[in-house]
Design an enzyme around this catalytic site. Structure first.
Site, PDB file in Angstrom:
ATOM      1  N   LYS A  61      45.544  47.811  68.377  1.00  0.00           N
ATOM      2  CA  LYS A  61      44.824  48.888  66.895  1.00  0.00           C
ATOM      3  C   LYS A  61      45.682  48.850  65.978  1.00  0.00           C
ATOM      4  CE  LYS A  61      43.859  52.849  66.963  1.00  0.00           C
ATOM      5  NZ  LYS A  61      44.523  54.092  66.139  1.00  0.00           N
ATOM      6  N   ASN A  62      47.034  49.125  66.126  1.00  0.00           N
ATOM      7  CA  ASN A  62      48.313  49.733  65.538  1.00  0.00           C
ATOM      8  C   ASN A  62      48.785  48.592  64.593  1.00  0.00           C
ATOM      9  OD1 ASN A  62      47.217  52.187  66.198  1.00  0.00           O
ATOM     10  ND2 ASN A  62      48.457  53.287  66.783  1.00  0.00           N
ATOM     11  N   CYS A  79      43.929  65.834  60.700  1.00  0.00           N
ATOM     12  CA  CYS A  79      43.153  65.894  61.593  1.00  0.00           C
ATOM     13  C   CYS A  79      43.618  66.811  62.853  1.00  0.00           C
ATOM     14  CB  CYS A  79      43.778  64.280  62.048  1.00  0.00           C
ATOM     15  SG  CYS A  79      44.902  63.743  62.952  1.00  0.00           S
ATOM     16  N   ASP A  93      51.428  58.506  72.105  1.00  0.00           N
ATOM     17  CA  ASP A  93      49.935  58.095  72.309  1.00  0.00           C
ATOM     18  C   ASP A  93      50.136  58.225  73.742  1.00  0.00           C
ATOM     19  OD1 ASP A  93      49.529  57.988  69.419  1.00  0.00           O
ATOM     20  OD2 ASP A  93      50.088  55.876  69.579  1.00  0.00           O
TER      21      ASP A  93
END
Ligand code: UD1
Length: 418
Positions: free
Chosen positions: A22-23, A118, A307
């Site tokens: 995804k990144n 966030c 992560d």
């Protein structure tokens, strides 16, 4: 609202095929603003990618989705496109800010919503703006938007980042792509996803050299032919299943990866006592009997990734003795801890460090996901807990894990989405 039900304590056995990253996909999608025709394969179809596709469509780029093949066909034909990235799209996915560099460098102006805070921290964008200003952009913040302009176009420059940022390195790279002359970026992030972006930009005709944390870009070298690119595998997804395998695997084989790219993480797990065997494109994890404590600190690549911090913490609840995790990247990334404690983990937090005393028997509970990686750590905890675990707010998981339930079910996990 959807939730996951997990019946824990069931040994996992089977193959797991890792999706594309995804990144890596997000900045590559942003860089299609600079291309004419692109075919991307191995694209993970997760929520954040669909949000970025929506943003590209809003800007005026055509995107065709071949969902059964994980392929995107992208055409950028319009001469006049929208140089605006609206709040409604950027607020749900911070990587929306990555369209700022390419829009500005190609169209000499851009208006992109500030992403806002966030759950894991304030996550400012000052380093992105710092780099763009060095390239000659005039930047104003008005009504929650970044308004950037470079009437005569961006000019190559020497930029030294005061601290390492993945997103700022990407934005600077994309802006420098269209700038006149040479740009040197130093103190860059050098995550494998950035290397994948560089590979993509080279295919687009850009001359780029990388040496340690220094990246040199010779701008304005775009060619217009159609290019194809296969997205690199998701090392965080692979690391997550690797930890699942160590936690409760009988025999798990993780496929379609390059173990060299996350050898540091593999070595840490091996030091903890995990039985892991590598080939060139897969890893096998066999049942691990006893695990040793470990101390780690999260750092930019090649250091241990933030992560994977929450997932490793679940593993540390099962090791003998006191393990420590120091979180150096985000200030508020221990939100999984209260939920893990409710399941029986013995964890204390002091400043930036979590102290995990193991082994603890975890028991199922109803828990709440708070962000992407925290959510998956609760799934891992559910897999080893007694009784049933219910994970709420799983839209966080959908942002970044492709077919999580299906992949775990293929390994005989008792998990379902309701
Ligand atoms: C990317 C990843 C994310 C990962 C993170 C760190 C994507 C889409 N997301 O996020 O999964 O957790 O890298 O590996 O690739 N910072 C500033 N000013 C800025 C930018 C960042 O102070 O302008 C700070 C951040 O608050 C954070 C640190 O720098 O403390 C690292 O953030 P950064 O590397 O930029 O993370 P992202 O690119 O947002």
């Amino acid at each position: 609202m959807q939730k996951l039900l997990i019946k824990g304590n069931k040994e996992l056995k089977g193959n797991i095929y890792i999706s594309g990253s995804k990144n890596a996909t997000l900045p590559i999608l942003a860089s299609t603003i600079l291309a004419s025709e692109v075919r991307l394969s191995n694209v993970p179809f997760v929520k954040d990618i669909f949000t970025m596709i929506e943003l590209l469509k809003f800007i005026g780029i055509k995107v065709k989705i071949q969902s059964n093949k994980n392929i995107l066909e992208i055409k950028n034909e319009k001469k006049k496109i929208n140089t605006l990235a609206p709040y409604k799209l950027v607020k749900t996915m911070r990587a929306g800010i990555l369209v700022l560099g390419p829009l500005l460098t190609k169209f000499k102006k851009a208006k992109v919503s500030l992403p806002g805070g966030c759950a894991i921290g304030t996550r400012p964008v000052d380093l992105h703006l710092f780099a763009l200003k060095k390239l000659g952009a005039k930047i104003k913040i008005k009504d929650g938007y970044i308004i950037a302009e470079a009437r005569k176009g961006l000019m190559g420059a020497k930029i030294k980042f005061p601290s390492i940022s993945v997103g700022a390195t990407e934005n600077a790279l994309l802006a420098a792509f269209g700038a006149k002359g040479k740009t040197t970026l130093s103190n860059c992030a050098i995550e494998p996803e950035i290397k994948d972006l560089i590979l993509f930009l080279k295919k687009l005709g850009c001359k780029i050299k990388i040496s340690g944390r220094k990246i040199t870009i010779f701008g304005n070298s775009l060619h217009q032919k159609k290019i194809s690119h296969k997205i690199i595998f998701d090392r965080i997804e692979a690391g997550t299943y690797l930890i699942a395998g160590v936690l409760i695997g009988k025999k798990i084989i993780i496929k379609e990866i390059d173990p060299k790219i996350f050898r540091h993480e593999i070595d840490i797990l091996k030091k903890m006592g995990a039985k892991i065997f590598k080939t060139r494109s897969s890893i096998t994890i066999l049942k691990t009997k006893s695990l040793k404590k470990m101390n780690i600190s999260t750092k930019p690549y090649p250091g241990f990734p933030t992560d994977l911090q929450a997932q490793l913490m679940v593993l540390m609840t099962q090791t003998k003795g006191l393990s420590k995790i120091k979180e150096n990247i985000f200030e508020n990334r221990f939100m999984h801890v209260p939920e893990l404690k409710r399941m029986g983990a013995n964890i204390k937090i002091k400043n930036k460090t979590a102290y995990i005393l193991g082994p603890s028997k975890l028991t199922g509970a109803e828990v709440m996901a708070t962000d992407l990686r925290a959510s998956v750590s609760l799934v891992l905890a559910g897999l080893i807990a007694d009784n049933r675990t219910i994970v709420n707010r799983i839209y966080h998981l959908d942002r970044g894990y492709e077919n999580l339930v299906r992949k775990l079910k293929n390994c005989e996990a008792e998990i379902k989405r309701v």
